[in-house]
Enzyme design. Structure first.
Site, short mmCIF file in Angstrom:
data_model
loop_
_atom_site.label_atom_id
_atom_site.label_comp_id
_atom_site.label_asym_id
_atom_site.label_seq_id
_atom_site.Cartn_x
_atom_site.Cartn_y
_atom_site.Cartn_z
N GLU A 207 -56.94 82.32 -26.57
CA GLU A 207 -57.92 82.92 -27.47
C GLU A 207 -57.23 83.67 -28.60
O GLU A 207 -56.09 84.12 -28.45
CB GLU A 207 -58.80 83.91 -26.68
CG GLU A 207 -59.64 83.26 -25.58
CD GLU A 207 -60.94 82.65 -26.10
OE1 GLU A 207 -61.05 82.34 -27.31
OE2 GLU A 207 -61.85 82.48 -25.28
N ASP B 246 -56.78 73.42 -18.43
CA ASP B 246 -57.22 74.74 -17.96
C ASP B 246 -58.26 74.60 -16.86
O ASP B 246 -58.78 73.52 -16.59
CB ASP B 246 -57.78 75.57 -19.12
CG ASP B 246 -58.70 74.78 -20.05
OD1 ASP B 246 -59.18 73.71 -19.63
OD2 ASP B 246 -58.93 75.22 -21.18
N HIS C 230 -59.73 78.63 -30.65
CA HIS C 230 -58.93 78.59 -29.42
C HIS C 230 -58.61 77.14 -29.03
O HIS C 230 -59.37 76.23 -29.33
CB HIS C 230 -59.59 79.36 -28.27
CG HIS C 230 -60.81 78.73 -27.68
ND1 HIS C 230 -62.00 79.42 -27.51
CD2 HIS C 230 -61.06 77.50 -27.20
CE1 HIS C 230 -62.89 78.63 -26.95
NE2 HIS C 230 -62.34 77.45 -26.75
N ASN D 296 -63.77 79.65 -32.54
CA ASN D 296 -62.84 80.68 -33.01
C ASN D 296 -61.41 80.17 -33.09
O ASN D 296 -60.48 80.94 -33.25
CB ASN D 296 -62.91 81.91 -32.10
CG ASN D 296 -62.53 81.58 -30.65
OD1 ASN D 296 -62.07 80.48 -30.36
ND2 ASN D 296 -62.70 82.54 -29.76
#
Ligand code: F6R
Length: 240
Positions: A144, A68, A139, A137
């Site tokens: 996400e 990314d 991801h 979380n």
């Protein structure tokens, strides 16, 4: 079943991961490596640099694709992932930078940039080994939590918790880019092998859910149970 290697320290986790990368590069000197940024793989990159300096491994013919990149951003910006990879890894080894790839975060057309990245990855052949970190979380890349996930490279909005977590690399949370271009779940799951790194107690819940064998888009890392060759290298404090 996901293979799990529990290590006592961050140092040990980094060495174990670096050894796995070294073995892959030695057996396949032209392979495509999928790489990640963030704090977690920093120790692994440092170990790989030491291995390179000792003459144990060469990256001369290796190709790399990063998971990314923030969007939009100039590659020369100090907070870009290109800059991170150059300064923390590529500048210290013999990889040919022309063979290192990121989504084009300067392309005004994010859809085109995403399609082109997918095409580029396919043209290189299979990602043989994908390194992943994991968000608090759950991801992976910038996929996400949500009610749906994307299969392919796309523009993603960072969640507020990710903006907060990443603000440590910026002077203030307001400076953290709100978007990124990220590989999608299928892009990631298409890699032949995956190494997932997790360290620190703030990753406990995400690690617990990843190992639960329940697929839930509210924790994207749970999709990794669909893959046959994932190794989680985790420090003891990230396990309950
Ligand atoms: C980085 C990336 C992210 C990180 C994750 C964990 O390229 O795609 O998914 O792996 O945010 O970051 P750290 O390691 O900083 O806790």
């Amino acid at each position: 079943m996901m293979k799990v290697i529990v290590t006592g320290t961050y140092e040990e986790m980094s060495l174990t991961a670096a050894e796995a990368v070294r073995e892959r590069v030695l057996s396949s000197p032209r392979c495509v490596l999928g790489l990640a940024t963030g704090s977690t793989p920093l120790g692994m990159y440092a170990k790989l640099i030491e291995m390179y300096q000792r003459g144990e491994v060469s990256f001369k013919d290796i190709r790399s694709v990063n998971l990314d990149e923030y969007y939009p951003i100039s590659p020369s910006a100090r907070c870009s992932y290109r800059y991170y990879m150059d300064t923390n890894f590529f500048n210290h080894i013999d990889i040919d930078k022309a063979n290192t790839h990121f989504p084009d975060a300067e392309n005004e057309d994010s859809e085109k940039a995403s399609t082109e990245y997918e095409k580029l990855i396919s043209s290189l052949g299979k990602i043989e080994l994908q390194i992943l970190g994991i968000g608090r979380n759950g991801h992976i890349g910038f996929n996400e939590p949500g009610s749906f996930l994307y299969p392919l490279t796309h523009m993603a909005r960072l969640s507020e918790s990710t903006v907060r977590a990443n603000s440590r690399f910026f002077s203030s949370p307001a400076d953290v880019p709100r978007f990124s271009l990220t590989m999608g779940m299928k892009t990631i799951l298409s890699a032949s092998g995956i190494i997932l790194l997790a360290s620190g107690k703030e990753k406990r819940e995400a690690v617990r859910r990843t190992l639960s064998s329940v697929i839930d888009t509210s924790c994207p890392s749970t999709l990794l149970c669909l893959h046959d060759d994932v190794t989680l290298i985790v420090t003891r404090d990230a396990l309950e």
